[in-house]
Design a protein around this motif. Structure first.
Motif, PDB file in Angstrom:
ATOM      1  N   ALA A   1       0.858  -1.183   0.000  1.00 43.39           N
ATOM      2  CA  ALA A   1       0.000   0.000   0.000  1.00 43.39           C
ATOM      3  C   ALA A   1       0.893   1.232   0.000  1.00 43.39           C
ATOM      4  O   ALA A   1       1.670   1.418   0.922  1.00 43.39           O
ATOM      5  CB  ALA A   1      -0.890  -0.015   1.228  1.00 43.39           C
TER       6      ALA A   1
ATOM      7  N   PHE B   1      -0.924  -1.187  -4.155  1.00 48.28           N
ATOM      8  CA  PHE B   1      -2.302  -0.812  -3.846  1.00 48.28           C
ATOM      9  C   PHE B   1      -2.244   0.691  -3.587  1.00 48.28           C
ATOM     10  O   PHE B   1      -1.679   1.122  -2.581  1.00 48.28           O
ATOM     11  CB  PHE B   1      -2.732  -1.588  -2.603  1.00 48.28           C
ATOM     12  CG  PHE B   1      -4.157  -1.386  -2.207  1.00 48.28           C
ATOM     13  CD1 PHE B   1      -5.146  -2.270  -2.641  1.00 48.28           C
ATOM     14  CD2 PHE B   1      -4.534  -0.329  -1.385  1.00 48.28           C
ATOM     15  CE1 PHE B   1      -6.469  -2.097  -2.267  1.00 48.28           C
ATOM     16  CE2 PHE B   1      -5.858  -0.149  -1.014  1.00 48.28           C
ATOM     17  CZ  PHE B   1      -6.826  -1.038  -1.451  1.00 48.28           C
TER      18      PHE B   1
ATOM     19  N   GLY C   1      -5.013   4.256  -1.097  1.00 46.82           N
ATOM     20  CA  GLY C   1      -5.783   3.638  -0.009  1.00 46.82           C
ATOM     21  C   GLY C   1      -5.677   4.463   1.257  1.00 46.82           C
ATOM     22  O   GLY C   1      -5.569   5.699   1.205  1.00 46.82           O
ATOM     23  N   THR C   2      -5.686   3.762   2.381  1.00 43.98           N
ATOM     24  CA  THR C   2      -5.546   4.424   3.678  1.00 43.98           C
ATOM     25  C   THR C   2      -4.151   5.049   3.782  1.00 43.98           C
ATOM     26  O   THR C   2      -4.006   6.236   4.101  1.00 43.98           O
ATOM     27  CB  THR C   2      -5.685   3.385   4.809  1.00 43.98           C
ATOM     28  OG1 THR C   2      -6.858   2.615   4.578  1.00 43.98           O
ATOM     29  CG2 THR C   2      -5.752   4.047   6.156  1.00 43.98           C
ATOM     30  N   THR C   3      -3.151   4.233   3.494  1.00 48.13           N
ATOM     31  CA  THR C   3      -1.764   4.669   3.550  1.00 48.13           C
ATOM     32  C   THR C   3      -1.517   5.839   2.604  1.00 48.13           C
ATOM     33  O   THR C   3      -0.723   6.727   2.896  1.00 48.13           O
ATOM     34  CB  THR C   3      -0.850   3.477   3.176  1.00 48.13           C
ATOM     35  OG1 THR C   3      -1.231   2.358   3.974  1.00 48.13           O
ATOM     36  CG2 THR C   3       0.606   3.784   3.382  1.00 48.13           C
ATOM     37  N   GLY C   4      -2.214   5.850   1.484  1.00 47.62           N
ATOM     38  CA  GLY C   4      -2.085   6.924   0.499  1.00 47.62           C
ATOM     39  C   GLY C   4      -2.924   8.147   0.829  1.00 47.62           C
ATOM     40  O   GLY C   4      -2.998   9.075   0.013  1.00 47.62           O
TER      41      GLY C   4
ATOM     42  N   TYR D   1     -12.811  -3.906   0.330  1.00 50.68           N
ATOM     43  CA  TYR D   1     -11.770  -3.582   1.307  1.00 50.68           C
ATOM     44  C   TYR D   1     -12.428  -3.400   2.664  1.00 50.68           C
ATOM     45  O   TYR D   1     -13.136  -2.424   2.893  1.00 50.68           O
ATOM     46  CB  TYR D   1     -11.064  -2.317   0.824  1.00 50.68           C
ATOM     47  CG  TYR D   1      -9.950  -1.744   1.691  1.00 50.68           C
ATOM     48  CD1 TYR D   1      -9.583  -2.271   2.919  1.00 50.68           C
ATOM     49  CD2 TYR D   1      -9.253  -0.628   1.244  1.00 50.68           C
ATOM     50  CE1 TYR D   1      -8.563  -1.714   3.670  1.00 50.68           C
ATOM     51  CE2 TYR D   1      -8.228  -0.058   1.994  1.00 50.68           C
ATOM     52  CZ  TYR D   1      -7.899  -0.611   3.213  1.00 50.68           C
ATOM     53  OH  TYR D   1      -6.901  -0.033   3.953  1.00 50.68           O
TER      54      TYR D   1
ATOM     55  N   LYS E   1      -9.860  -7.551   0.483  1.00 46.46           N
ATOM     56  CA  LYS E   1      -8.700  -7.125   1.253  1.00 46.46           C
ATOM     57  C   LYS E   1      -9.227  -6.970   2.664  1.00 46.46           C
ATOM     58  O   LYS E   1     -10.001  -6.061   2.959  1.00 46.46           O
ATOM     59  CB  LYS E   1      -8.161  -5.815   0.713  1.00 46.46           C
ATOM     60  CG  LYS E   1      -7.161  -5.165   1.623  1.00 46.46           C
ATOM     61  CD  LYS E   1      -6.575  -3.957   0.936  1.00 46.46           C
ATOM     62  CE  LYS E   1      -6.065  -2.898   1.885  1.00 46.46           C
ATOM     63  NZ  LYS E   1      -5.681  -3.309   3.205  1.00 46.46           N
TER      64      LYS E   1
ATOM     65  N   VAL F   1      -1.589  -7.169   1.843  1.00 49.18           N
ATOM     66  CA  VAL F   1      -1.486  -5.765   1.435  1.00 49.18           C
ATOM     67  C   VAL F   1      -1.362  -4.959   2.707  1.00 49.18           C
ATOM     68  O   VAL F   1      -2.157  -5.139   3.625  1.00 49.18           O
ATOM     69  CB  VAL F   1      -2.743  -5.272   0.675  1.00 49.18           C
ATOM     70  CG1 VAL F   1      -2.578  -3.818   0.262  1.00 49.18           C
ATOM     71  CG2 VAL F   1      -3.024  -6.129  -0.541  1.00 49.18           C
ATOM     72  N   GLY F   2      -0.371  -4.103   2.789  1.00 47.75           N
ATOM     73  CA  GLY F   2      -0.260  -3.324   4.008  1.00 47.75           C
ATOM     74  C   GLY F   2       0.747  -2.209   3.887  1.00 47.75           C
ATOM     75  O   GLY F   2       1.539  -2.156   2.929  1.00 47.75           O
ATOM     76  N   SER F   3       0.701  -1.332   4.870  1.00 49.25           N
ATOM     77  CA  SER F   3       1.553  -0.145   4.839  1.00 49.25           C
ATOM     78  C   SER F   3       3.005  -0.470   5.168  1.00 49.25           C
ATOM     79  O   SER F   3       3.918   0.132   4.626  1.00 49.25           O
ATOM     80  CB  SER F   3       1.026   0.884   5.843  1.00 49.25           C
ATOM     81  OG  SER F   3       1.147   0.373   7.161  1.00 49.25           O
TER      82      SER F   3
HETATM   83  C1  LIG Z   1      -3.720  -1.527   2.804  1.00 47.20           C
HETATM   84  C2  LIG Z   1      -3.538  -0.235   3.309  1.00 47.20           C
HETATM   85  O1  LIG Z   1      -2.820  -0.078   4.227  1.00 47.20           O
HETATM   86  C3  LIG Z   1      -4.098   0.878   2.589  1.00 47.20           C
HETATM   87  O2  LIG Z   1      -5.267   0.915   2.247  1.00 47.20           O
HETATM   88  O3  LIG Z   1      -3.366   1.788   2.308  1.00 47.20           O
END
Ligand SMILES: CC(=O)C(=O)O
Ligand SMILES: CC(=O)N[C@H](C=O)[C@@H](O)[C@H](O)[C@H](O)CO
Length: 290
Positions: free
Chosen positions: A1, A34, A37-40, A126, A156, A198-200
């Protein structure tokens, strides 16, 4: 992510995306991304910014990465549809949607309507209950989901309810991806049958966590656990103070040498002394990771 690179002034900084992709491939052995997302920090970006970013990620990753999944979730259905349609035009490999969270849905109709704006793109739901407050068991969302969303291709799952996750794996079809998104307990997700992650934190411990997955596949539980415990130690240290996207992004800048910039308000930048101590902690745990 992926994180969203910003300039020191807080504008999106597309010039970092090319080097960022190369870093993930070369140093972290991360082959798919990815984005938004949240990280973005997608919820803090305008639609125009999300489009510009998605387009740049897709174009620059083409031929280098296996897959670029674009997150297109918004509070507003029309906005999500616009982003889904755009993702199809720019050659994304799939789209993912976090549930709207202000007005909380009780059905999957929102997902259906977003997916129908890009019917040829693989669609992923998600699940992120800690942030959305939407606690509908995902196993229930899966009932007849392919009738509702013909392009549905997986989940996800970024929740801690491993029974629900197990039921998702158990109900999944061979052409779905059921990927786990709580990095600090990925091993438990793998035990339950996750076929990806998938992760930060994979931005800076991707190469390590790839080794965890290999160890798991080879039945080497001790090795898999040793790696998982290292990430847990880093996150326990961080969570005692503060661990949000601002801190996370700073750590990635420090580890990678990329200038990802500050987070955007309402998130604030990580204080310098804290950034230093968390980077030191990282180095003590993952010396040979770069
Ligand atoms: C997967 C995650 O961390 C995100 O959505 O950015
Ligand atoms: C809430 C959130 O951002 N979750 C991420 C993915 O879903 C994770 O990658 C976490 O950042 C990670 O597991 C650390 O808690």
């Amino acid at each position: 992510a992926t994180f969203t690179p910003l300039t020191p002034e807080g504008e999106i900084n597309l010039s970092v995306i090319g080097p960022y992709i190369d870093y993930l491939i070369e140093k972290q052995n991360v082959k798919s991304i990815f984005v938004n997302g949240t990280t973005g920090e997608s919820v803090s970006l305008s639609l125009a910014e999300r489009k510009a970013l998605a387009e740049d990620w897709c174009h620059k990753a083409k031929g280098k990465m296996d897959q670029v999944i674009v997150h297109v979730g918004c509070m507003c259905l029309r906005d999500s549809q616009e982003l889904a349609c755009h993702a199809a035009q720019i050659g994304a490999d799939g789209i993912a949607v976090i549930s709207p969270s202000f007005f909380k849905p009780s059905t999957a109709a929102f997902l259906r309507e977003v997916a129908s704006a890009a019917p040829t793109l693989p669609f992923y739901y998600y699940h992120l209950p800690a942030m959305t407050g939407v606690n509908v068991p995902v196993r229930d969302v899966l009932n007849d989901i392919e009738e509702l969303v013909p392009s549905f291709r997986g989940i996800k799952f970024s929740g801690c309810d491993l029974m629900d996750f197990g039921q998702c794996v158990s109900k999944s079809r061979p052409h779905w991806a059921v990927v786990y998104g709580v990095d600090e307990q990925l091993l438990a997700g793998l035990a339950m049958g996750a076929n990806g992650a998938v992760g930060s934190t994979y931005n800076y411990v991707g190469s390590y966590m790839n080794k965890l997955m290999t160890a798991f596949e080879n039945g080497d539980q001790l090795q898999a656990r040793a790696i998982q415990f290292k990430l847990q130690e880093l996150l326990s240290f961080a969570m005692k103070n503060r661990f949000d996207v601002g801190v996370n992004k700073q750590l990635m800048s420090d580890v990678s040498g990329l200038s990802l910039g500050p987070p955007r308000l309402p998130l604030v930048q990580c204080p310098q002394d804290y950034a230093k101590s968390i980077f030191q902690k990282y180095n003590s745990l993952f010396q040979d990771s770069r």
